[in-house]
Design a protein around this motif. Structure first.
Motif, PDB file in Angstrom:
ATOM      1  N   SER A 221       0.833  -1.200   0.000  1.00 50.22           N
ATOM      2  CA  SER A 221       0.000   0.000   0.000  1.00 50.22           C
ATOM      3  C   SER A 221       0.869   1.253   0.000  1.00 50.22           C
ATOM      4  CB  SER A 221      -0.875   0.045   1.260  1.00 50.22           C
ATOM      5  OG  SER A 221      -1.791  -1.014   1.280  1.00 50.22           O
TER       6      SER A 221
ATOM      7  N   THR B 245      -9.174  -4.665  -6.919  1.00 54.65           N
ATOM      8  CA  THR B 245      -8.742  -5.032  -8.254  1.00 54.65           C
ATOM      9  C   THR B 245      -9.043  -6.509  -8.474  1.00 54.65           C
ATOM     10  OG1 THR B 245      -6.486  -5.603  -7.556  1.00 54.65           O
ATOM     11  CG2 THR B 245      -6.890  -3.315  -8.202  1.00 54.65           C
TER      12      THR B 245
ATOM     13  N   ALA C 172     -11.593   6.117  -7.146  1.00 58.09           N
ATOM     14  CA  ALA C 172     -10.227   5.676  -7.443  1.00 58.09           C
ATOM     15  C   ALA C 172     -10.058   5.390  -8.930  1.00 58.09           C
ATOM     16  CB  ALA C 172      -9.916   4.423  -6.634  1.00 58.09           C
ATOM     17  N   SER C 173      -8.830   5.534  -9.380  1.00 55.94           N
ATOM     18  CA  SER C 173      -8.462   5.099 -10.729  1.00 55.94           C
ATOM     19  C   SER C 173      -7.558   3.872 -10.620  1.00 55.94           C
ATOM     20  CB  SER C 173      -7.763   6.212 -11.495  1.00 55.94           C
ATOM     21  OG  SER C 173      -6.569   6.607 -10.837  1.00 55.94           O
TER      22      SER C 173
ATOM     23  N   GLY D 295      -5.961  -2.693   1.789  1.00 49.84           N
ATOM     24  CA  GLY D 295      -4.547  -3.035   1.621  1.00 49.84           C
ATOM     25  C   GLY D 295      -4.258  -4.517   1.651  1.00 49.84           C
TER      26      GLY D 295
ATOM     27  N   PHE E 254     -16.083  -2.041  -8.115  1.00 51.41           N
ATOM     28  CA  PHE E 254     -16.767  -1.291  -7.060  1.00 51.41           C
ATOM     29  C   PHE E 254     -18.023  -2.077  -6.694  1.00 51.41           C
ATOM     30  CE2 PHE E 254     -14.628   2.922  -7.667  1.00 51.41           C
ATOM     31  CZ  PHE E 254     -13.937   2.648  -8.838  1.00 51.41           C
TER      32      PHE E 254
ATOM     33  N   ARG F 158      -3.972   7.878  -1.709  1.00 53.19           N
ATOM     34  CA  ARG F 158      -3.627   6.537  -1.244  1.00 53.19           C
ATOM     35  C   ARG F 158      -3.979   5.504  -2.304  1.00 53.19           C
ATOM     36  NH1 ARG F 158      -7.540   3.054   0.629  1.00 53.19           N
ATOM     37  NH2 ARG F 158      -9.654   3.883   0.567  1.00 53.19           N
ATOM     38  N   GLY F 159      -3.414   4.324  -2.164  1.00 45.59           N
ATOM     39  CA  GLY F 159      -3.726   3.241  -3.091  1.00 45.59           C
ATOM     40  C   GLY F 159      -2.981   1.986  -2.727  1.00 45.59           C
ATOM     41  N   VAL F 160      -3.158   0.981  -3.573  1.00 46.94           N
ATOM     42  CA  VAL F 160      -2.502  -0.312  -3.396  1.00 46.94           C
ATOM     43  C   VAL F 160      -1.802  -0.682  -4.701  1.00 46.94           C
ATOM     44  CG1 VAL F 160      -3.908  -1.287  -1.536  1.00 46.94           C
ATOM     45  CG2 VAL F 160      -4.760  -1.393  -3.877  1.00 46.94           C
ATOM     46  N   PHE F 161      -0.717  -1.415  -4.549  1.00 48.40           N
ATOM     47  CA  PHE F 161       0.023  -1.913  -5.710  1.00 48.40           C
ATOM     48  C   PHE F 161      -0.471  -3.322  -6.055  1.00 48.40           C
ATOM     49  CE2 PHE F 161       2.975   1.134  -3.728  1.00 48.40           C
ATOM     50  CZ  PHE F 161       3.249   1.944  -4.810  1.00 48.40           C
TER      51      PHE F 161
ATOM     52  N   GLU G  47      -6.256   7.006  -5.323  1.00 47.14           N
ATOM     53  CA  GLU G  47      -7.431   7.751  -4.861  1.00 47.14           C
ATOM     54  C   GLU G  47      -7.001   9.048  -4.194  1.00 47.14           C
ATOM     55  OE1 GLU G  47      -9.969   5.508  -2.195  1.00 47.14           O
ATOM     56  OE2 GLU G  47     -11.080   7.287  -1.570  1.00 47.14           O
TER      57      GLU G  47
ATOM     58  N   THR H 108      -3.743   1.172  -7.771  1.00 48.67           N
ATOM     59  CA  THR H 108      -4.906   2.038  -7.621  1.00 48.67           C
ATOM     60  C   THR H 108      -4.434   3.396  -7.120  1.00 48.67           C
ATOM     61  OG1 THR H 108      -5.340   1.340  -5.336  1.00 48.67           O
ATOM     62  CG2 THR H 108      -6.400   0.065  -7.092  1.00 48.67           C
TER      63      THR H 108
ATOM     64  N   VAL I 157      -6.122  -6.990  -5.116  1.00 42.60           N
ATOM     65  CA  VAL I 157      -5.895  -6.297  -3.846  1.00 42.60           C
ATOM     66  C   VAL I 157      -7.157  -5.536  -3.477  1.00 42.60           C
ATOM     67  CG1 VAL I 157      -3.381  -6.083  -3.900  1.00 42.60           C
ATOM     68  CG2 VAL I 157      -4.760  -4.441  -5.176  1.00 42.60           C
ATOM     69  N   PHE I 158      -7.377  -5.396  -2.179  1.00 44.78           N
ATOM     70  CA  PHE I 158      -8.517  -4.633  -1.667  1.00 44.78           C
ATOM     71  C   PHE I 158      -8.059  -3.200  -1.399  1.00 44.78           C
ATOM     72  CE2 PHE I 158      -9.489  -9.038  -0.432  1.00 44.78           C
ATOM     73  CZ  PHE I 158     -10.757  -9.167  -0.967  1.00 44.78           C
ATOM     74  N   HIS I 159      -8.658  -2.269  -2.114  1.00 43.08           N
ATOM     75  CA  HIS I 159      -8.336  -0.847  -1.922  1.00 43.08           C
ATOM     76  C   HIS I 159      -9.155  -0.281  -0.757  1.00 43.08           C
ATOM     77  CE1 HIS I 159      -7.399   3.310  -3.403  1.00 43.08           C
ATOM     78  NE2 HIS I 159      -8.570   3.555  -2.860  1.00 43.08           N
TER      79      HIS I 159
ATOM     80  N   LEU J 167     -11.043  -2.857 -12.100  1.00 43.73           N
ATOM     81  CA  LEU J 167     -11.262  -2.234 -10.803  1.00 43.73           C
ATOM     82  C   LEU J 167     -12.752  -2.403 -10.519  1.00 43.73           C
ATOM     83  CD1 LEU J 167      -9.874  -0.602  -8.555  1.00 43.73           C
ATOM     84  CD2 LEU J 167     -10.363   1.472  -9.856  1.00 43.73           C
TER      85      LEU J 167
ATOM     86  N   LEU K  80     -13.957  -2.027  -2.688  1.00 41.56           N
ATOM     87  CA  LEU K  80     -13.291  -1.564  -3.909  1.00 41.56           C
ATOM     88  C   LEU K  80     -12.013  -2.387  -4.042  1.00 41.56           C
ATOM     89  CD1 LEU K  80     -12.653   0.236  -6.303  1.00 41.56           C
ATOM     90  CD2 LEU K  80     -12.221   2.108  -4.735  1.00 41.56           C
TER      91      LEU K  80
END
Lengths: 159, 159
Positions: free
Chosen positions: A62, B92, A102-103, B60, B106, A77-80, A94, A92, B79-81, B104, B90
């Motif tokens: 993260s 991936t 989020a994108s 995360g 939602f 923030r986001g996750v890899f 946000e 991600t 991964v959980f954002h 992604l 949210l």
């Protein structure tokens, strides 16, 4: 600046596509994306300072960082999802001020001749409206300034 | 089946939108999405068995599961954002057989009168082609079968 950022906003599809070349190899541009201290040096427009809260650039890791301008704070923030050294990042992203919008950001690092490289980015937004909000927030100038700083950092580290 | 899955594929935008109502509250439908043993019981079409490798449904956290049909294996990871109990996930989602084409996803969980609830899903793909590949892989019938199993599990746990 010959290595200018080029941004494409497709009509009707919620994407931001961009490319930016660098006078340095893909491994070094990639490195500036995964090392938290380096990342804090270049990300975002010049007027903002960046404080890293969390930055674990591994698959499943993260990140969270806060950009400040006087008393204003902007947190991201986001996750890899994927990390392949010198090649690919899928994460991600946000802005906490625009929650749940989020994108998903795909970053490809490609070596070019003569020790140069190209970053190819593809960001996918949950709606066209969200994409357009990010664009109208001054995202492109902030990205361009950030990549200019990144290139200067690599020049400085090489000098 | 009165609580049928309804899927919408917008023209020209790389989304899959879907809703599915349940005769059970949002908290219980949400719970079936974050408890790994329960998730393995219902996710996917009937003919596949699911083995959970990793499932840490927290912001995360990561997940990976493998679906098997005889000697065939299909692996999925992400991964959980964001996770907000009984309300929002949210995350991936990547099918490892189609690498780097993550979506992604939602998921919104909404209570309805009389102890019922509605799941509202919005999946965002990196291209229209990727979205259409998932659709033509039989995704909709697999999702529909999965949610039917989920509803049966909740009925069984309630009986």
């Amino acid at each position: 600046m010959t290595n200018a950022l080029e941004v494409t906003l497709p009509d009707g599809a919620p994407f931001i596509d961009y490319t930016r070349e660098f006078d340095y190899p893909a491994a070094r541009v990639f490195g500036a994306h995964v090392d938290p201290d380096t990342y804090a040096e270049w990300i975002g427009p010049d007027r903002l300072d960046t404080r890293i809260d969390v930055f674990d650039a591994v698959p499943g890791g993260s990140y969270r960082f806060v950009q400040t301008e006087g008393t204003e704070e902007y947190a991201f923030r986001g996750v890899f999802h994927s990390i392949r050294p010198a090649e690919f990042i899928l994460q991600t992203f946000e802005y906490e001020g625009f929650p749940d919008q989020a994108s998903l950001d795909f970053l490809r690092f490609e070596d070019l001749p003569d020790g140069r490289s190209r970053l190819v980015g593809h960001s996918v937004y949950p709606s066209l409206e969200t994409r357009d909000s990010f664009v109208s927030s001054g995202m492109e100038s902030g990205m361009a300034a950030g990549y200019d700083k990144l290139e200067q950092l690599l020049a400085f580290a090489t000098a």
